[in-house]
Design an enzyme around this catalytic site. Structure first.
Site, PDB file in Angstrom:
ATOM      1  N   TYR A   1      45.820  51.656  55.061  1.00 31.38           N
ATOM      2  CA  TYR A   1      46.861  52.666  55.256  1.00 31.38           C
ATOM      3  C   TYR A   1      46.300  54.015  54.829  1.00 31.38           C
ATOM      4  CZ  TYR A   1      51.455  54.974  54.538  1.00 31.38           C
ATOM      5  OH  TYR A   1      52.531  55.823  54.549  1.00 31.38           O
TER       6      TYR A   1
ATOM      7  N   LYS B   1      46.517  51.595  59.604  1.00 35.20           N
ATOM      8  CA  LYS B   1      47.651  52.475  59.907  1.00 35.20           C
ATOM      9  C   LYS B   1      47.192  53.890  59.623  1.00 35.20           C
ATOM     10  CE  LYS B   1      52.233  53.750  58.151  1.00 35.20           C
ATOM     11  NZ  LYS B   1      53.244  53.480  57.091  1.00 35.20           N
TER      12      LYS B   1
END
Length: 293
Positions: A135, A163
């Site tokens: 992330y 992500k």
């Protein structure tokens, strides 16, 4: 592990005392899966107010969501921190709770260099058999995982996705250089469709609490080659994508989406300090966005 194309970063419902509201958590899970058509749920991510959840609360949430989802969606546990040893411990405990995957945010505040971040993620990956999604959100963490470091981490067998909340350029570089099976998600709702066009696989979404089904339709239209229809859906949803974060001034996530859910009949409560709920003017703006949608 295929987490699907639409992943919802779920809010954490609180009661009037600021404690986790388990009954409303059950309702929210059902709503996200059955009505909003989410493929996977992130638990205790940024939208779930991970900075103000205790480890005990996180573990109870992981177990609860796994049991209530009952295989209807994948469950991804947010276990990342800026303390490698702590992240390893929480990841291993999350694995025991039966989650399907792990979300690891870039280590914030202590600002490691690229090699430090590589070794951080590598150590956590080696501590678990679960698939891992990186992330990258430099606006919150103060550091950015470079495309080169992400591609290096993609060689580790159980690091399977990222992500990205950086740029379309970065998504393009990662998608172009990634090994087979490694996939890229946009972490920005307003960039979901543009990101698909440069090689992203899907979206880890906040707006899917409100318009998940429409977002799923947009993604499917694009994948099936109906680009004009996808663009129309994106244009329709764009005010919502922006409104949940800017309303009309920048409002930290998840203050706006929690208010929007309450407007839709889901009593998810307020946010924990240091976040605050929308002001009267901000609330009126969010209501207008929902009415227009």
């Amino acid at each position: 592990m295929d987490f699907g194309r639409l992943i919802t970063a779920m809010v954490t419902p609180f009661n009037a005392n600021g404690e986790i509201n388990w009954d409303e958590t059950s309702r929210l899970i059902d709503y996200l899966i059955e009505e909003q058509k989410t493929d996977s749920i992130v638990v205790a991510g940024t939208t779930g107010e991970s900075p103000t959840l205790s480890d005990d609360e996180k573990l109870k949430l992981f177990q609860f969501v796994v049991e209530h989802a009952a295989g209807r969606s994948k469950v991804i546990a947010g276990t990342g921190s800026n303390n490698t040893a702590h992240s390893v411990e929480l990841t291993q405990k999350a694995e025991q709770c039966g989650v399907d995957g792990i979300l690891l945010v870039a280590p914030y505040y202590n600002k490691p260099n690229q090699e430090g971040m590589f070794l951080h993620f590598k150590a956590i990956a080696e501590s678990t058999k679960l698939p891992i999604m990186l992330y990258n959100v430099p606006g919150r963490t103060g550091v950015s995982i470079s495309a080169a470091t992400t591609l290096r981490l993609a060689q580790i067998p159980n690091i399977v996705a990222t992500k990205e909340c950086v740029s379309l350029d970065q998504i393009t570089q990662i998608a172009a250089g990634a090994p087979e099976g490694f996939i890229t998600y946009s972490g920005d709702d307003s960039s979901a469709l543009p990101a698909l066009s440069v090689g992203a696989y899907g979206i880890v979404s906040v707006a899917s609490h409100i318009a998940g089904k429409q977002m799923k339709d947009m993604i499917e239209a694009y994948v099936q080659g109906n680009v004009q229809e996808a663009a129309k859906l994106h244009q329709k949803l764009f005010p919502l994508f922006k409104g949940l974060f800017e309303c009309p001034n920048p409002l930290p996530n998840p203050s706006a989406v929690k208010f929007a859910l309450i407007e839709r009949g889901y009593q998810v409560g307020g946010v924990r300090l240091p976040l605050i709920s929308p002001s009267e003017s901000e609330a009126a703006y969010i209501r207008k966005v929902l009415e227009d949608l």
